[in-house]
Structure formats: C-alpha cells, structure tokens
Design a protein around this motif. Structure first.
Motif, PDB file in Angstrom:
ATOM      1  N   UNK B 154       0.870  -1.180   0.000  1.00  0.00           N
ATOM      2  CA  UNK B 154       0.000   0.000   0.000  1.00  0.00           C
ATOM      3  C   UNK B 154       0.906   1.229   0.000  1.00  0.00           C
ATOM      4  N   UNK B 155       0.664   2.125  -0.926  1.00  0.00           N
ATOM      5  CA  UNK B 155       1.498   3.334  -1.001  1.00  0.00           C
ATOM      6  C   UNK B 155       0.641   4.575  -0.742  1.00  0.00           C
ATOM      7  N   UNK B 156       1.127   5.414   0.170  1.00  0.00           N
ATOM      8  CA  UNK B 156       0.519   6.736   0.361  1.00  0.00           C
ATOM      9  C   UNK B 156       1.049   7.600  -0.784  1.00  0.00           C
ATOM     10  N   UNK B 157       0.220   7.735  -1.798  1.00  0.00           N
ATOM     11  CA  UNK B 157       0.664   8.363  -3.042  1.00  0.00           C
ATOM     12  C   UNK B 157       0.991   9.851  -2.834  1.00  0.00           C
ATOM     13  N   UNK B 158       0.338  10.462  -1.864  1.00  0.00           N
ATOM     14  CA  UNK B 158       0.611  11.886  -1.608  1.00  0.00           C
ATOM     15  C   UNK B 158       2.040  12.042  -1.085  1.00  0.00           C
ATOM     16  N   UNK B 159       2.428  11.180  -0.129  1.00  0.00           N
ATOM     17  CA  UNK B 159       3.798  11.247   0.401  1.00  0.00           C
ATOM     18  C   UNK B 159       4.806  10.825  -0.660  1.00  0.00           C
ATOM     19  N   UNK B 187      12.768  12.806   2.687  1.00  0.00           N
ATOM     20  CA  UNK B 187      12.165  14.020   2.110  1.00  0.00           C
ATOM     21  C   UNK B 187      10.916  14.485   2.859  1.00  0.00           C
ATOM     22  N   UNK B 188      10.166  13.540   3.412  1.00  0.00           N
ATOM     23  CA  UNK B 188       8.888  13.931   4.041  1.00  0.00           C
ATOM     24  C   UNK B 188       8.960  13.940   5.564  1.00  0.00           C
ATOM     25  N   UNK B 189       9.953  13.276   6.129  1.00  0.00           N
ATOM     26  CA  UNK B 189      10.042  13.188   7.590  1.00  0.00           C
ATOM     27  C   UNK B 189       9.079  12.181   8.185  1.00  0.00           C
ATOM     28  N   UNK B 190       8.313  11.502   7.332  1.00  0.00           N
ATOM     29  CA  UNK B 190       7.370  10.485   7.823  1.00  0.00           C
ATOM     30  C   UNK B 190       8.059   9.117   7.845  1.00  0.00           C
ATOM     31  N   UNK B 191       7.463   8.201   8.628  1.00  0.00           N
ATOM     32  CA  UNK B 191       8.030   6.850   8.649  1.00  0.00           C
ATOM     33  C   UNK B 191       7.924   6.226   7.266  1.00  0.00           C
ATOM     34  N   UNK B 261       4.596   5.974   4.932  1.00  0.00           N
ATOM     35  CA  UNK B 261       4.587   6.091   3.469  1.00  0.00           C
ATOM     36  C   UNK B 261       4.167   4.815   2.762  1.00  0.00           C
ATOM     37  N   UNK B 262       4.708   3.695   3.199  1.00  0.00           N
ATOM     38  CA  UNK B 262       4.502   2.418   2.500  1.00  0.00           C
ATOM     39  C   UNK B 262       4.192   1.335   3.533  1.00  0.00           C
ATOM     40  N   UNK B 278      -7.246   9.629   3.938  1.00  0.00           N
ATOM     41  CA  UNK B 278      -7.589  10.947   3.367  1.00  0.00           C
ATOM     42  C   UNK B 278      -6.557  11.330   2.293  1.00  0.00           C
ATOM     43  N   UNK B 279      -5.892  10.356   1.722  1.00  0.00           N
ATOM     44  CA  UNK B 279      -4.855  10.632   0.722  1.00  0.00           C
ATOM     45  C   UNK B 279      -5.045   9.671  -0.452  1.00  0.00           C
ATOM     46  N   UNK B 280      -4.334   9.933  -1.534  1.00  0.00           N
ATOM     47  CA  UNK B 280      -4.405   9.026  -2.678  1.00  0.00           C
ATOM     48  C   UNK B 280      -3.716   7.727  -2.312  1.00  0.00           C
ATOM     49  N   UNK B 281      -4.423   6.651  -2.516  1.00  0.00           N
ATOM     50  CA  UNK B 281      -3.878   5.338  -2.158  1.00  0.00           C
ATOM     51  C   UNK B 281      -3.614   4.543  -3.427  1.00  0.00           C
ATOM     52  N   UNK B 282      -2.433   3.932  -3.479  1.00  0.00           N
ATOM     53  CA  UNK B 282      -2.111   3.087  -4.640  1.00  0.00           C
ATOM     54  C   UNK B 282      -1.610   1.752  -4.123  1.00  0.00           C
ATOM     55  N   UNK B 283      -2.069   0.680  -4.762  1.00  0.00           N
ATOM     56  CA  UNK B 283      -1.605  -0.649  -4.372  1.00  0.00           C
ATOM     57  C   UNK B 283      -0.747  -1.210  -5.498  1.00  0.00           C
TER      58      UNK B 283
END
Lengths: 296, 411
Positions: B154-159, B187-191, B261-262, B278-283
């Motif tokens: 699962x990818x958080x496409x926004x991040x 780049x995003x500071x997110x896990x 992120x992933x 609440x973000x674009x999700x891509x599998x």
C-alpha cells in the motif's frame, strides 16, 4: 451437639441447600473434573481420553513460557499492588481533607470514572493513545523532546503498558472504598486528636489508618484477584501476551493452551497449578495480613 | 382495581396462545435455517449483503448470520464447543491454515460425500483450477475456496509524490523498493515503511528467496540458507531505521492517518484502509527478491460445511451455488478478496495489483501439520518477532525456530 441439630430439623438444609447445590455444581464439580482432566489427553469433540499421568505437570513446569508467565504474574503483582492500593489510599486521605464539596465530588467522579469500564473497553481506548506513530503519548513526549516509544511492541515496555492501563482502570474502585471507610471514622476521635495538636500526617497514620484497616485488607484481597484474574482482558486486547510472551501472565498462558492450541489436558494441569498458587497467596494474605487488621 | 373478563376475550386469548401448537408447521414458514459462522462485523459488511441477497430470493433456505469472533482461531474455538454440545454450525468460514484441523478434528464434511461427486464437481468447477486444491485436505474437498487474498504494498501516493518519486513507479524487488522508501522518509520526515509481523508476510520473503516454511514433506524448513536470505531481506529496513516495528492494528491506524509512506499487508484489508484514508492510495504487487523467481503466497478462508443433517447440507449447497454465481461473487468482491471464480467480473478499482499477482500464481498459506500445529504456529511467530526486534540474529533465530517447531509438529 446432635440434639441441637435435631432440634433445628430441616431448616438449615432448606436455607443452605440451594447455595450448597450451586457451589457443588458450578465450583466443586468443575474443579474435580479439571483435576481429573489434567491427567489425560482429551479432545472435546471425540470425547476420548488417553492417560498421561503426570506428564502434563512435568511438561508445564519445564516449559520456559510457563516460567515467563509466572515471572510476569509476579511482576504484575509487585507493580500493581502498591500502585492500586497505595496511591488510592494517599489520594483518599487528601480528598477527605478537601473542604470545597463541589471540587471534592468532581475529583472523586473523575478518578472513579475509569473503573466502570471493562478491561477490554479500557484497553481499546488506550490502543489509540499508545500508537507509536500517531498516538497521544508519543506526541506529548515528542513535544518535550522525548524519543517515540513502541509501547506495545517493545518487549521491555509492553508489560509496563499493560500495567499503566490496569492501574488507570482499577484504582478508582479502591479509592471509593477508602473514601467510604474514612467517612466512617468517628469525628470525635479525629477532633480530639486535632485539639491535642496532632499533625495531619500523624493523624492519618496513627488514627485513621488503623481504623480503616478492614477496608485496606479488603482492597488488598480484591486487588490481588483483579491482578491475577481480570487483567487478562487487557493483555488480550493490548498485546495478546506479546511480543513473544513478554506481557503474558498465568491466566493468559492457560487461555492459550486451552483455547488457542486446544490442548485441554495441558490447560487443565495449568489450571490446577494456578489454583495452587492462588490458594497459597490467599493463605499467606490471611496468615500475615489479617493480623494487622483491627475490627473493633 | 378489579376487571371482569368476559367469555369472548377469554376464548380468543386462549386460541391465540394455542395456535402455534395446533396449526400446521407450514403456516409458520418452512424455510430450512442454515447458520453461517463468520468473523466479519458491521451491518454493511458484504457478508450481510450476500446473505440478504440470497435470503431475498426465497429459495426455501434462510441463511442466518452468526459472527462468533474476529479471528479464525476464536470462531474455531467457539465452533468446537458448540459442536461438542451438539449445536455445531451448519457452515463456517474456516481459515486455510486451519484446514487440516477443521477436517481431522472439527469434522468438516467431504463435499463429495454430502453433495454427491457430480454436484460437488459442478459447484467447485466455478472456481479456477489453481485455487481448488487450497480448499482440499489430503485431496478431500472440504470447502468452497471463496476468499483469497495476498500480500500487497500500500502506497501513500501523496507522500510518495511529495518525496519526488515517480508516481507510477512499481518496484519489482525489495532491492528497488528500499532506496525509494529511504528517499520518502528523508524528504517527508514520515516513517518510510511498515511490515506486518506475523507468519504470513515473512512466508512471502522466505518463498521469494527460494525457501519454504514447511516443506513438501511437512517438515519445518525455515532455517534453510534460502529462508535465512529471505528473512534478512525482511528485517533490513528495520536495521536501516526505515521501519518502526508495531502491531498490525497500530500499523493500519498510523497508515490511515498518513503517518507511514509504504505498508505491506493483506489485499483484503483494502476496503478498511481506503474507508479512512484521506490521501491518494495506490496498491502495487509485493516485490520479490533480486535474482530469484517470484513465489508469492496467498491466504484467506474456505467455506466449509459442518452439519451432518441432510436438510441443512442441501440448504448449504443452495447458498454456495449463489455465492459462486456472478451475482453473488460481485457482492463478495466488495471485501477486497480476489475473483477466484471463472465468472467474468471486471476487476474492482484498486484491486488490479492483487488480481495480477494472483494471475501470476500463488502458493497456499502455510498449513501447520499435526495435533500441535496451532502451537507450532505461535512458536514460529514468536521467533519471527524476536528476530525482527533484534533479540537474536536471523540464522540463530530461524534455527531455534525450526528446532522448536519440529518438536511440536512431529509430536
């Protein structure tokens, strides 16, 4: 003696009969069945039993997971008894001295509120707070420069997370018990002490504490039962005994043997061992604890 | 206050009370009641829609939904107790990993015996040939292989886009994926990444490195050189601080909140994840390991019949016919499970990666053999967790895992 019994006729049996029958059916027969079952391999469905003698006891006592569960149970008791008895006691002494009635009631309600929740419900609430990435605790810690913690998946922290939840959920009940007991302390005694110039601390330790000792003993007994027994709901929801059994306790170990691995003979042996441990703890409590209780 | 009762109301009242006993049974409805034990909660879950759609057809069979827990183990445990009490479920969703236990201990019925060979074949013929063996134990078909999922990414496409990564990039190997995760985290500071810590996802890594958890001879083989390589690849992001280990519910909540992120998890989790994200999700498909052929695994549950009553077995057959039909399976695919039937149903949006992964061939979930198989599974998960937490090295942990599991499955 016999004559006295004859004089009473059937009345004692009629009064005590239902309770005795219920305890035989729901307590003593299941306990005897469990003891019997512990010597067999038994399948709930096939209803076939294979004699195993003391194998299940030997196996359980040699099982490192049992040792871990036993040690964890000791840790739960060692941490939670002082927390769940000591802190409510101190708080109760403080709260009875709050003069403003509205604020006192507000405090009591706020502190008692978590006690009305069941352990699984309390645990679900805390699941959100413990989340290592988006949880409140790490967010709060982060704001003061603390590193984020893996509350439920770090093997050295998981058991302490369960302890936090158990403390939060249960201490309100003991607080209520102590407040009720303190309310019953005769005011003439405390008034006399105050007139004699006794400090509030000395008054609490030397006068009020002995007078509420039956309540203290009751809280101690029930807290041990809660820690040994009911905490399993929080363990199941928060950590499922993990990571790698580090937050498991004896009852969760029993649950896993019986109802996850379907090894009923082994689970029965574990139940017998737990019963022996609980009986020993209870005996020790009454042997050493009750002599300090003043019922006068 | 007293009130006299006249003769007429008395007779009418008595007649109303006596009617159920006197009137023929048919007048009260003669539908065969068939209960279906499952683990899905929520009034709007596709299982409820499926049951309602079937019951609305008025086939003379009423399927009754019974959610008896939230895990395969819990519902199996309750089924065991109810079977022992003589009130076992007519049908139950049974985890594939519990297939052996269901057949040998719970008494899941052989479709050929209860439906007859031809009717059983007609029912199972609606499923793709590669999935049919998954619902059979030692060649005996004991269930409908209706629910199949597979690990996907699962990818958080926004991040992903915010990190400057190619929005259409679909890394084929973990060696390609991990640098991208690093870039996302920096780049995003997110896990960057989170994996499920259980028996299922590590199985994918072991198999993709050429190993097996339990080999074809039912012997534990999780400490082979290939398996060690697979698990080394699995724990690498934890060593590189790209993955903060957490429980599965914590992982899903954090991913839904946009804090990761992933995430690698079951394709069947998609509807739950999507509902709150609440973000674009891509599998995308689960990456394999460089230099090794892909050998991805599957998971899910089969729909097994436990009733020994002919009337209920026939009722279960009617329901299974509906489930396997195009109409029934279209409803079932709302869960995020894959289309394992021969029905021509368009792939649901978001399910393309999982469906493509299935078309590429999937192995079964590990089936834990022997009377102590479920205990062996727990022991295996414990050792995997120890390895992931760095409490033990990968070769040492897997060797201890194999030794402990061997004792249990050979017992």
């Amino acid at each position: 003696m016999m004559a006295a019994w004859r004089r009473l006729g059937a009345s004692p049996w009629m009064f005590a009969g239902p309770a005795v029958a219920a305890s035989i059916v729901f307590v003593w027969l299941p306990m005897a069945s469990t003891l019997g079952l512990s010597f067999f391999d038994w399948s709930l469905l096939r209803q076939e039993a294979t004699w195993r003698g003391l194998d299940h006891y030997r196996g359980t006592l040699a099982n490192p997971d049992f040792h871990l569960a036993l040690g964890n149970t000791g840790l739960y008791l060692a941490a939670l008894i002082p927390l769940q008895v000591g802190i409510p006691l101190v708080l109760a002494f403080a709260l009875v001295r709050v003069k403003a009635k509205t604020i006192g009631r507000l405090y009591r309600t706020a502190l008692f509120a978590p006690s009305v929740l069941s352990f699984p419900v309390a645990a679900v609430v805390w699941l959100w707070l413990f989340n290592p990435t988006v949880g409140f605790l790490n967010t709060l810690g982060g704001s003061i420069g603390l590193a984020p913690q893996r509350w439920l998946s770090d093997p050295s922290l998981a058991i302490w997370s369960v302890i936090i939840v158990a403390f939060w959920k249960s201490f309100g009940l003991n607080l209520l018990i102590f407040l009720a007991a303190l309310a019953n302390v005769p005011t003439d005694v405390t008034e006399a002490a105050r007139i004699d110039g006794t400090s509030a601390i000395r008054q609490a330790i030397d006068i009020e504490l002995p007078l509420i000792s039956p309540a203290l003993f009751f809280a101690l007994v029930t807290t041990i039962i809660v820690v040994l027994d009911e905490i399993v709901g929080a363990v199941d929801v928060l950590t499922e005994g993990g990571p790698y059994r580090t937050s498991s306790n004896l009852l969760y170990f029993l649950y896993e043997r019986g109802f996850r691995h379907f090894q009923f003979g082994e689970a029965a042996a574990v139940a017998v061992l737990i019963a022996a441990i609980v009986a020993s703890v209870t005996w020790a409590q009454f042997q050493f604890g009750e002599r300090h209780v003043h019922y006068d | 206050m007293s009130r006299a009762i006249s003769r007429r109301p008395l007779i009418l009242g008595a007649a109303a009370l006596a009617a159920p006993a006197v009137l023929p049974r048919q007048s009260l409805g003669n539908d065969v009641k068939v209960d279906l034990v499952h683990l899905w909660s929520g009034a709007d879950h596709p299982i409820q829609k499926l049951i309602k759609a079937f019951n609305d057809k008025g086939t003379g069979v009423t399927v009754v939904s019974r959610q008896d827990g939230t895990t395969y183990e819990t519902i199996t445990q309750k089924a065991m107790a109810s079977i022992a009490a003589g009130r076992g479920p007519a049908m139950m969703t049974t985890g594939w990993k519990l297939g052996d236990f269901a057949r040998k201990t719970l008494g899941a019925q052989d479709f050929r015996q209860i439906f007859g060979p031809e009717r059983a074949e007609a029912l199972l013929a609606k499923f793709r040939p590669q999935v049919r063996p998954l619902a059979a134990v030692s060649g005996v078909p004991i269930g409908l292989p209706w629910s199949m999922s597979t690990p996907v990414v699962y990818i958080n496409q926004s991040l992903w886009a915010a990190a400057g990564l190619d929005p259409a990039a679909a890394p084929k190997t973990v060696e390609e994926l991990y640098p991208m995760v690093r870039q996302l985290q920096e780049k995003t500071g997110k896990q960057g990444l989170c994996y499920e810590v259980n028996e299922w996802l590590p199985q994918a890594f072991i198999q993709n490195a050429g190993g097996d958890v339990i080999d074809a001879d039912s012997k534990p083989a999780m400490d082979s050189a290939a398996a060690v390589k697979g698990i080394e690849a699995f724990v690498q992001p934890r060593r590189d601080n790209l993955w903060r280990v957490m429980t599965i519910p914590e992982m899903v909540a954090a991913f839904q909140a946009g804090a990761i992120g992933v995430m690698a998890s079951s394709s069947a989790r998609q509807s739950v994840v999507r509902s709150a994200a609440k973000f674009d999700l891509r599998l995308i498909q689960m990456p394999g390991l460089a230099g090794h052929p892909r050998r991805m695994n599957s998971g899910g549950n089969l729909l097994a019949v436990y009733s020994k009553v002919k009337e209920q077995q026939d009722g279960a057959y009617k329901f299974m016919e509906f489930v396997s039909s195009k109409e029934g399976f279209e409803i079932w695919l709302e869960t995020g499970y894959l289309n394992v039937t021969t029905n021509d149903i368009p792939v649901r949006p978001g399910n393309e990666a999982a469906q493509a992964q299935m078309e590429g061939g999937l192995t079964s979930e590990t089936i834990w053999p022997g009377a102590r198989g479920l205990e062996a599974l727990t022991v295996h998960i414990d050792w995997i967790t120890k390895i992931v937490n760095g409490a033990v090295s990968v070769p040492e942990g897997l060797r201890s895992d194999r030794e402990a599991v061997e004792k249990l499955v050979m017992a």
